[in-house]
Motif scaffolding. Structure first.
Motif, PDB file in Angstrom:
ATOM      1  N   LEU A  11      44.505  26.469  61.636  1.00 31.78           N
ATOM      2  CA  LEU A  11      43.415  26.027  60.765  1.00 31.78           C
ATOM      3  C   LEU A  11      43.301  24.528  60.934  1.00 31.78           C
ATOM      4  CD1 LEU A  11      44.347  27.974  57.509  1.00 31.78           C
ATOM      5  CD2 LEU A  11      42.547  28.540  59.142  1.00 31.78           C
ATOM      6  N   GLU A  12      42.093  23.993  60.785  1.00 29.34           N
ATOM      7  CA  GLU A  12      41.893  22.556  60.935  1.00 29.34           C
ATOM      8  C   GLU A  12      40.988  22.021  59.843  1.00 29.34           C
ATOM      9  OE1 GLU A  12      40.295  21.824  64.795  1.00 29.34           O
ATOM     10  OE2 GLU A  12      42.219  22.160  65.800  1.00 29.34           O
ATOM     11  N   THR A  13      41.230  20.761  59.483  1.00 32.13           N
ATOM     12  CA  THR A  13      40.324  20.067  58.588  1.00 32.13           C
ATOM     13  C   THR A  13      39.091  19.656  59.381  1.00 32.13           C
ATOM     14  OG1 THR A  13      41.246  17.882  59.067  1.00 32.13           O
ATOM     15  CG2 THR A  13      42.259  19.142  57.237  1.00 32.13           C
ATOM     16  N   GLN A  26      52.659  32.907  54.770  1.00 33.92           N
ATOM     17  CA  GLN A  26      51.945  31.651  54.568  1.00 33.92           C
ATOM     18  C   GLN A  26      50.512  31.861  54.072  1.00 33.92           C
ATOM     19  OE1 GLN A  26      52.695  30.008  58.610  1.00 33.92           O
ATOM     20  NE2 GLN A  26      53.255  28.179  57.463  1.00 33.92           N
ATOM     21  N   HIS A  27      50.188  33.053  53.587  1.00 38.32           N
ATOM     22  CA  HIS A  27      48.795  33.320  53.219  1.00 38.32           C
ATOM     23  C   HIS A  27      48.282  32.388  52.127  1.00 38.32           C
ATOM     24  CE1 HIS A  27      50.821  35.757  50.157  1.00 38.32           C
ATOM     25  NE2 HIS A  27      49.718  35.688  49.457  1.00 38.32           N
ATOM     26  N   ARG A  28      49.094  32.035  51.130  1.00 34.25           N
ATOM     27  CA  ARG A  28      48.637  31.106  50.085  1.00 34.25           C
ATOM     28  C   ARG A  28      48.399  29.718  50.671  1.00 34.25           C
ATOM     29  NH1 ARG A  28      52.709  32.756  45.302  1.00 34.25           N
ATOM     30  NH2 ARG A  28      51.674  34.684  44.722  1.00 34.25           N
ATOM     31  N   THR A  29      49.311  29.296  51.521  1.00 35.41           N
ATOM     32  CA  THR A  29      49.152  28.000  52.177  1.00 35.41           C
ATOM     33  C   THR A  29      47.862  27.983  52.986  1.00 35.41           C
ATOM     34  OG1 THR A  29      51.544  27.719  52.306  1.00 35.41           O
ATOM     35  CG2 THR A  29      50.221  26.401  53.821  1.00 35.41           C
ATOM     36  N   ALA A  30      47.623  29.044  53.734  1.00 39.17           N
ATOM     37  CA  ALA A  30      46.429  29.116  54.576  1.00 39.17           C
ATOM     38  C   ALA A  30      45.147  29.091  53.735  1.00 39.17           C
ATOM     39  CB  ALA A  30      46.474  30.370  55.444  1.00 39.17           C
ATOM     40  N   ARG A  31      45.145  29.782  52.611  1.00 42.87           N
ATOM     41  CA  ARG A  31      43.952  29.793  51.750  1.00 42.87           C
ATOM     42  C   ARG A  31      43.739  28.442  51.084  1.00 42.87           C
ATOM     43  NH1 ARG A  31      45.177  35.415  49.575  1.00 42.87           N
ATOM     44  NH2 ARG A  31      46.180  34.285  47.913  1.00 42.87           N
ATOM     45  N   ASN A  32      44.805  27.739  50.754  1.00 42.08           N
ATOM     46  CA  ASN A  32      44.711  26.464  50.056  1.00 42.08           C
ATOM     47  C   ASN A  32      44.442  25.295  51.005  1.00 42.08           C
ATOM     48  OD1 ASN A  32      44.832  24.966  47.631  1.00 42.08           O
ATOM     49  ND2 ASN A  32      46.926  24.362  48.099  1.00 42.08           N
ATOM     50  N   PHE A  33      44.808  25.448  52.268  1.00 39.89           N
ATOM     51  CA  PHE A  33      44.725  24.350  53.221  1.00 39.89           C
ATOM     52  C   PHE A  33      43.337  23.721  53.348  1.00 39.89           C
ATOM     53  CE2 PHE A  33      44.094  22.741  57.561  1.00 39.89           C
ATOM     54  CZ  PHE A  33      45.010  21.696  57.544  1.00 39.89           C
ATOM     55  N   PRO A  34      42.250  24.488  53.445  1.00 35.20           N
ATOM     56  CA  PRO A  34      40.938  23.828  53.588  1.00 35.20           C
ATOM     57  C   PRO A  34      40.608  22.886  52.427  1.00 35.20           C
ATOM     58  CG  PRO A  34      40.759  26.138  54.167  1.00 35.20           C
ATOM     59  CD  PRO A  34      42.134  25.950  53.568  1.00 35.20           C
ATOM     60  N   MET A  35      40.927  23.272  51.206  1.00 37.26           N
ATOM     61  CA  MET A  35      40.628  22.408  50.063  1.00 37.26           C
ATOM     62  C   MET A  35      41.525  21.178  50.045  1.00 37.26           C
ATOM     63  SD  MET A  35      39.582  25.595  49.426  1.00 37.26           S
ATOM     64  CE  MET A  35      40.995  26.512  48.922  1.00 37.26           C
ATOM     65  N   ALA A  40      42.240  15.535  51.326  1.00 37.93           N
ATOM     66  CA  ALA A  40      43.008  14.411  51.878  1.00 37.93           C
ATOM     67  C   ALA A  40      42.159  13.621  52.869  1.00 37.93           C
ATOM     68  CB  ALA A  40      44.283  14.922  52.540  1.00 37.93           C
ATOM     69  N   GLU A  41      41.339  14.321  53.667  1.00 39.93           N
ATOM     70  CA  GLU A  41      40.453  13.632  54.607  1.00 39.93           C
ATOM     71  C   GLU A  41      39.478  12.724  53.852  1.00 39.93           C
ATOM     72  OE1 GLU A  41      41.253  13.677  57.638  1.00 39.93           O
ATOM     73  OE2 GLU A  41      41.080  15.631  58.605  1.00 39.93           O
ATOM     74  N   MET A  42      38.930  13.221  52.738  1.00 39.80           N
ATOM     75  CA  MET A  42      37.997  12.424  51.936  1.00 39.80           C
ATOM     76  C   MET A  42      38.670  11.158  51.422  1.00 39.80           C
ATOM     77  SD  MET A  42      36.228  15.301  49.552  1.00 39.80           S
ATOM     78  CE  MET A  42      35.993  16.928  50.230  1.00 39.80           C
ATOM     79  N   LEU A  43      39.867  11.327  50.882  1.00 42.74           N
ATOM     80  CA  LEU A  43      40.589  10.193  50.315  1.00 42.74           C
ATOM     81  C   LEU A  43      40.974   9.197  51.400  1.00 42.74           C
ATOM     82  CD1 LEU A  43      41.567   9.179  47.580  1.00 42.74           C
ATOM     83  CD2 LEU A  43      43.715  10.348  48.001  1.00 42.74           C
ATOM     84  N   ARG A  44      41.451   9.694  52.534  1.00 39.07           N
ATOM     85  CA  ARG A  44      41.848   8.825  53.641  1.00 39.07           C
ATOM     86  C   ARG A  44      40.651   8.014  54.139  1.00 39.07           C
ATOM     87  NH1 ARG A  44      45.403  12.213  55.556  1.00 39.07           N
ATOM     88  NH2 ARG A  44      43.877  13.567  56.529  1.00 39.07           N
ATOM     89  N   LEU A  45      39.502   8.676  54.287  1.00 38.79           N
ATOM     90  CA  LEU A  45      38.306   7.985  54.742  1.00 38.79           C
ATOM     91  C   LEU A  45      37.836   6.967  53.701  1.00 38.79           C
ATOM     92  CD1 LEU A  45      36.110   7.553  56.810  1.00 38.79           C
ATOM     93  CD2 LEU A  45      34.927   9.567  55.900  1.00 38.79           C
ATOM     94  N   ALA A  46      37.863   7.345  52.443  1.00 37.90           N
ATOM     95  CA  ALA A  46      37.440   6.424  51.372  1.00 37.90           C
ATOM     96  C   ALA A  46      38.309   5.175  51.351  1.00 37.90           C
ATOM     97  CB  ALA A  46      37.482   7.124  50.023  1.00 37.90           C
ATOM     98  N   ILE A  47      39.615   5.329  51.515  1.00 41.41           N
ATOM     99  CA  ILE A  47      40.517   4.181  51.504  1.00 41.41           C
ATOM    100  C   ILE A  47      40.273   3.303  52.729  1.00 41.41           C
ATOM    101  CG2 ILE A  47      42.939   3.499  51.700  1.00 41.41           C
ATOM    102  CD1 ILE A  47      43.563   5.876  49.795  1.00 41.41           C
ATOM    103  N   SER A  48      40.025   3.908  53.876  1.00 43.80           N
ATOM    104  CA  SER A  48      39.713   3.126  55.085  1.00 43.80           C
ATOM    105  C   SER A  48      38.426   2.332  54.894  1.00 43.80           C
ATOM    106  CB  SER A  48      39.572   4.049  56.296  1.00 43.80           C
ATOM    107  OG  SER A  48      40.796   4.659  56.594  1.00 43.80           O
ATOM    108  N   LEU A  49      37.409   2.981  54.342  1.00 47.55           N
ATOM    109  CA  LEU A  49      36.143   2.292  54.095  1.00 47.55           C
ATOM    110  C   LEU A  49      36.309   1.183  53.060  1.00 47.55           C
ATOM    111  CD1 LEU A  49      33.807   5.418  54.056  1.00 47.55           C
ATOM    112  CD2 LEU A  49      33.893   3.649  55.836  1.00 47.55           C
ATOM    113  N   LEU A  93      31.967  16.605  53.707  1.00 46.05           N
ATOM    114  CA  LEU A  93      31.234  17.778  53.230  1.00 46.05           C
ATOM    115  C   LEU A  93      29.825  17.879  53.800  1.00 46.05           C
ATOM    116  CD1 LEU A  93      32.329  17.868  49.480  1.00 46.05           C
ATOM    117  CD2 LEU A  93      33.296  19.101  51.438  1.00 46.05           C
ATOM    118  N   ASP A  94      29.589  17.232  54.928  1.00 47.79           N
ATOM    119  CA  ASP A  94      28.327  17.332  55.635  1.00 47.79           C
ATOM    120  C   ASP A  94      27.132  16.972  54.750  1.00 47.79           C
ATOM    121  OD1 ASP A  94      26.856  17.735  57.954  1.00 47.79           O
ATOM    122  OD2 ASP A  94      26.538  19.869  57.537  1.00 47.79           O
ATOM    123  N   GLY A  95      27.265  15.861  54.025  1.00 45.85           N
ATOM    124  CA  GLY A  95      26.165  15.354  53.221  1.00 45.85           C
ATOM    125  C   GLY A  95      26.155  15.775  51.767  1.00 45.85           C
TER     126      GLY A  95
END
Length: 129
Positions: A11-13, A26-35, A40-49, A93-95
């Motif tokens: 799975l990938e972000t 790992q089914h719970r991990t897999a279901r939770n991973f996208p959120m 984390a991607e949002m927060l990382r990008l926000a901090i970089s900006l 989130l694509d806009g």
């Protein structure tokens, strides 16, 4: 030279951070991973900006960002942080926008959380001369 095609069992972000799914346990991990991963991607990008805009980031706090500014500039700093945070969210989130809120604490007040009140009291007692 584009992105690699999706690999089976991975799975990938949005920005390609991978999670290898190797077992049914790992089914719970897999279901939770996208959120969690894309949050984390949002927060990382926000901090970089924020860094690029000169906003003084003190720390990420779960799904928020603590910033620092002079009292006379804090409202502008918070507005700027909310703008870059919104940009990070929309990029992932694509806009799609998500509203944010802010809590401003100005000296001599301090940030508090009722869940840490007991520990804070113990530490301040231990640190008294």
């Amino acid at each position: 030279m584009g992105r690699e095609p999706h690999r089976p069992g991975t799975l990938e972000t949005v920005f390609g951070w991978p999670l290898q799914v190797r077992s049914v346990r790992q089914h719970r991990t897999a279901r939770n991973f996208p959120m969690q991963g894309n949050g984390a991607e949002m927060l990382r990008l926000a901090i970089s900006l924020a860094y690029e805009r000169g906003i003084e980031v003190v720390a990420p706090v779960h799904d928020a960002v603590m910033i620092e500014s002079g009292a006379s500039d804090i409202t502008d700093a918070v507005d700027a942080m909310q703008q870059v945070h919104g940009r990070g969210v929309e990029e992932v989130l694509d806009g799609y926008p998500i509203a944010t809120d802010a809590e401003i604490t100005v000296w001599p007040d301090r940030c508090t959380d009722a869940r840490g009140a007991d520990l804070w009291g113990q530490l301040t007692r231990l640190l008294r001369p």
